[in-house]
Design a protein around this motif. Structure first.
Motif, PDB file in Angstrom:
ATOM      1  N   GLU A  12      38.590  35.432  41.440  1.00  0.00           N
ATOM      2  CA  GLU A  12      39.151  34.093  41.586  1.00  0.00           C
ATOM      3  C   GLU A  12      38.371  33.124  40.717  1.00  0.00           C
ATOM      4  O   GLU A  12      37.234  33.392  40.319  1.00  0.00           O
ATOM      5  CB  GLU A  12      39.102  33.648  43.046  1.00  0.00           C
ATOM      6  CG  GLU A  12      37.708  33.560  43.614  1.00  0.00           C
ATOM      7  CD  GLU A  12      37.686  33.298  45.117  1.00  0.00           C
ATOM      8  OE1 GLU A  12      38.758  33.255  45.734  1.00  0.00           O
ATOM      9  OE2 GLU A  12      36.587  33.131  45.661  1.00  0.00           O
ATOM     10  N   THR A  71      44.033  43.904  34.116  1.00  0.00           N
ATOM     11  CA  THR A  71      44.943  43.185  35.009  1.00  0.00           C
ATOM     12  C   THR A  71      44.563  43.464  36.460  1.00  0.00           C
ATOM     13  O   THR A  71      44.540  42.549  37.294  1.00  0.00           O
ATOM     14  CB  THR A  71      46.405  43.597  34.738  1.00  0.00           C
ATOM     15  OG1 THR A  71      46.729  43.227  33.389  1.00  0.00           O
ATOM     16  CG2 THR A  71      47.361  42.919  35.701  1.00  0.00           C
ATOM     17  N   ARG A  72      44.241  44.722  36.765  1.00  0.00           N
ATOM     18  CA  ARG A  72      43.796  45.044  38.124  1.00  0.00           C
ATOM     19  C   ARG A  72      42.491  44.327  38.454  1.00  0.00           C
ATOM     20  O   ARG A  72      42.317  43.828  39.569  1.00  0.00           O
ATOM     21  CB  ARG A  72      43.654  46.561  38.289  1.00  0.00           C
ATOM     22  CG  ARG A  72      45.011  47.231  38.350  1.00  0.00           C
ATOM     23  CD  ARG A  72      45.063  48.622  38.949  1.00  0.00           C
ATOM     24  NE  ARG A  72      43.849  49.333  39.193  1.00  0.00           N
ATOM     25  CZ  ARG A  72      43.346  50.278  38.373  1.00  0.00           C
ATOM     26  NH1 ARG A  72      43.958  50.592  37.261  1.00  0.00           N
ATOM     27  NH2 ARG A  72      42.248  50.910  38.710  1.00  0.00           N
ATOM     28  N   ALA A 113      41.517  41.486  37.175  1.00  0.00           N
ATOM     29  CA  ALA A 113      41.860  40.069  37.320  1.00  0.00           C
ATOM     30  C   ALA A 113      42.426  39.776  38.703  1.00  0.00           C
ATOM     31  O   ALA A 113      42.221  38.677  39.236  1.00  0.00           O
ATOM     32  CB  ALA A 113      42.861  39.657  36.240  1.00  0.00           C
ATOM     33  N   ASN A 114      43.095  40.747  39.304  1.00  0.00           N
ATOM     34  CA  ASN A 114      43.655  40.549  40.642  1.00  0.00           C
ATOM     35  C   ASN A 114      42.589  40.563  41.741  1.00  0.00           C
ATOM     36  O   ASN A 114      42.883  40.222  42.879  1.00  0.00           O
ATOM     37  CB  ASN A 114      44.715  41.606  40.938  1.00  0.00           C
ATOM     38  CG  ASN A 114      45.966  41.391  40.116  1.00  0.00           C
ATOM     39  OD1 ASN A 114      46.280  40.275  39.736  1.00  0.00           O
ATOM     40  ND2 ASN A 114      46.675  42.471  39.821  1.00  0.00           N
ATOM     41  N   THR A 115      41.369  40.974  41.411  1.00  0.00           N
ATOM     42  CA  THR A 115      40.292  41.019  42.404  1.00  0.00           C
ATOM     43  C   THR A 115      39.362  39.806  42.331  1.00  0.00           C
ATOM     44  O   THR A 115      38.471  39.671  43.157  1.00  0.00           O
ATOM     45  CB  THR A 115      39.435  42.295  42.257  1.00  0.00           C
ATOM     46  OG1 THR A 115      38.726  42.256  41.013  1.00  0.00           O
ATOM     47  CG2 THR A 115      40.286  43.541  42.359  1.00  0.00           C
ATOM     48  N   CYS A 162      38.074  41.902  48.383  1.00  0.00           N
ATOM     49  CA  CYS A 162      38.413  42.676  47.181  1.00  0.00           C
ATOM     50  C   CYS A 162      37.213  43.399  46.573  1.00  0.00           C
ATOM     51  O   CYS A 162      37.320  43.990  45.504  1.00  0.00           O
ATOM     52  CB  CYS A 162      39.048  41.762  46.132  1.00  0.00           C
ATOM     53  SG  CYS A 162      40.666  41.151  46.604  1.00  0.00           S
ATOM     54  N   ARG A 210      37.137  37.955  44.920  1.00  0.00           N
ATOM     55  CA  ARG A 210      37.826  37.395  46.086  1.00  0.00           C
ATOM     56  C   ARG A 210      37.327  38.065  47.368  1.00  0.00           C
ATOM     57  O   ARG A 210      37.035  39.262  47.357  1.00  0.00           O
ATOM     58  CB  ARG A 210      39.326  37.654  45.998  1.00  0.00           C
ATOM     59  CG  ARG A 210      40.045  36.956  44.912  1.00  0.00           C
ATOM     60  CD  ARG A 210      41.532  37.374  44.916  1.00  0.00           C
ATOM     61  NE  ARG A 210      42.205  36.899  43.737  1.00  0.00           N
ATOM     62  CZ  ARG A 210      42.655  35.663  43.573  1.00  0.00           C
ATOM     63  NH1 ARG A 210      42.508  34.783  44.545  1.00  0.00           N
ATOM     64  NH2 ARG A 210      43.258  35.300  42.459  1.00  0.00           N
ATOM     65  N   GLU A 252      37.755  47.246  45.879  1.00  0.00           N
ATOM     66  CA  GLU A 252      38.679  47.460  44.758  1.00  0.00           C
ATOM     67  C   GLU A 252      38.003  47.107  43.435  1.00  0.00           C
ATOM     68  O   GLU A 252      38.144  47.812  42.439  1.00  0.00           O
ATOM     69  CB  GLU A 252      39.958  46.642  44.943  1.00  0.00           C
ATOM     70  CG  GLU A 252      40.936  46.765  43.792  1.00  0.00           C
ATOM     71  CD  GLU A 252      41.506  48.166  43.592  1.00  0.00           C
ATOM     72  OE1 GLU A 252      42.014  48.438  42.489  1.00  0.00           O
ATOM     73  OE2 GLU A 252      41.452  49.000  44.525  1.00  0.00           O
ATOM     74  N   THR A 302      37.305  49.661  40.292  1.00  0.00           N
ATOM     75  CA  THR A 302      37.996  49.411  39.029  1.00  0.00           C
ATOM     76  C   THR A 302      37.048  49.194  37.859  1.00  0.00           C
ATOM     77  O   THR A 302      37.341  49.614  36.737  1.00  0.00           O
ATOM     78  CB  THR A 302      38.946  48.203  39.173  1.00  0.00           C
ATOM     79  OG1 THR A 302      39.795  48.428  40.300  1.00  0.00           O
ATOM     80  CG2 THR A 302      39.809  48.017  37.940  1.00  0.00           C
TER      81      THR A 302
END
Length: 113
Positions: free
Chosen positions: A90, A83-84, A86-88, A20, A17, A23, A27
């Motif tokens: 899209e 999960t972290r 996956a949050n970065t 991101c 994204r 991050e 990660t």
């Protein structure tokens, strides 16, 4: 050579994204540390590439031990890190490629393991 037969090489594509990237790059090595500690990936250092063009895309090459991908997706030490990640990222639908091939430019990324 025999060790090469006992591993599965994966090429993961991550559509990061906007905003991101930092991050994600912090990660992804954490993911490698956890996977290595749990014996899911080999000692060979994974390789990460970043697209030159926008939108930003990363390709990760990692060497996994056979038949551990399923258990990795369920392991309680892996889930929070993934999960972290996956949050970065899209979802993106790749463009149709008329000739069936494309040549994208990527640079190798060095992240702290």
């Amino acid at each position: 050579m025999a060790d090469d037969l006992l591993q599965e090489t994966t090429f993961g594509t991550y559509y990061v994204r906007p905003g991101c990237q930092d991050e994600f790059e912090r990660t992804i090595p954490e993911s490698w540390r956890v996977l290595r500690r749990l014996g899911f990936i080999t000692e060979a250092e994974p390789v990460l590439f970043r697209s030159v063009a926008q939108p930003r895309t990363y390709i990760e090459m990692a060497h996994w031990l056979p038949q551990v991908m399923g258990p990795a997706h369920e392991h309680p030490d892996v889930i929070p890190v993934w999960t972290r990640l996956a949050n970065t990222v899209e979802s993106r639908t790749p463009e149709a490629v008329p000739r069936g091939l494309t040549f994208s430019e990527f640079v190798r990324v060095t992240v702290t393991p």
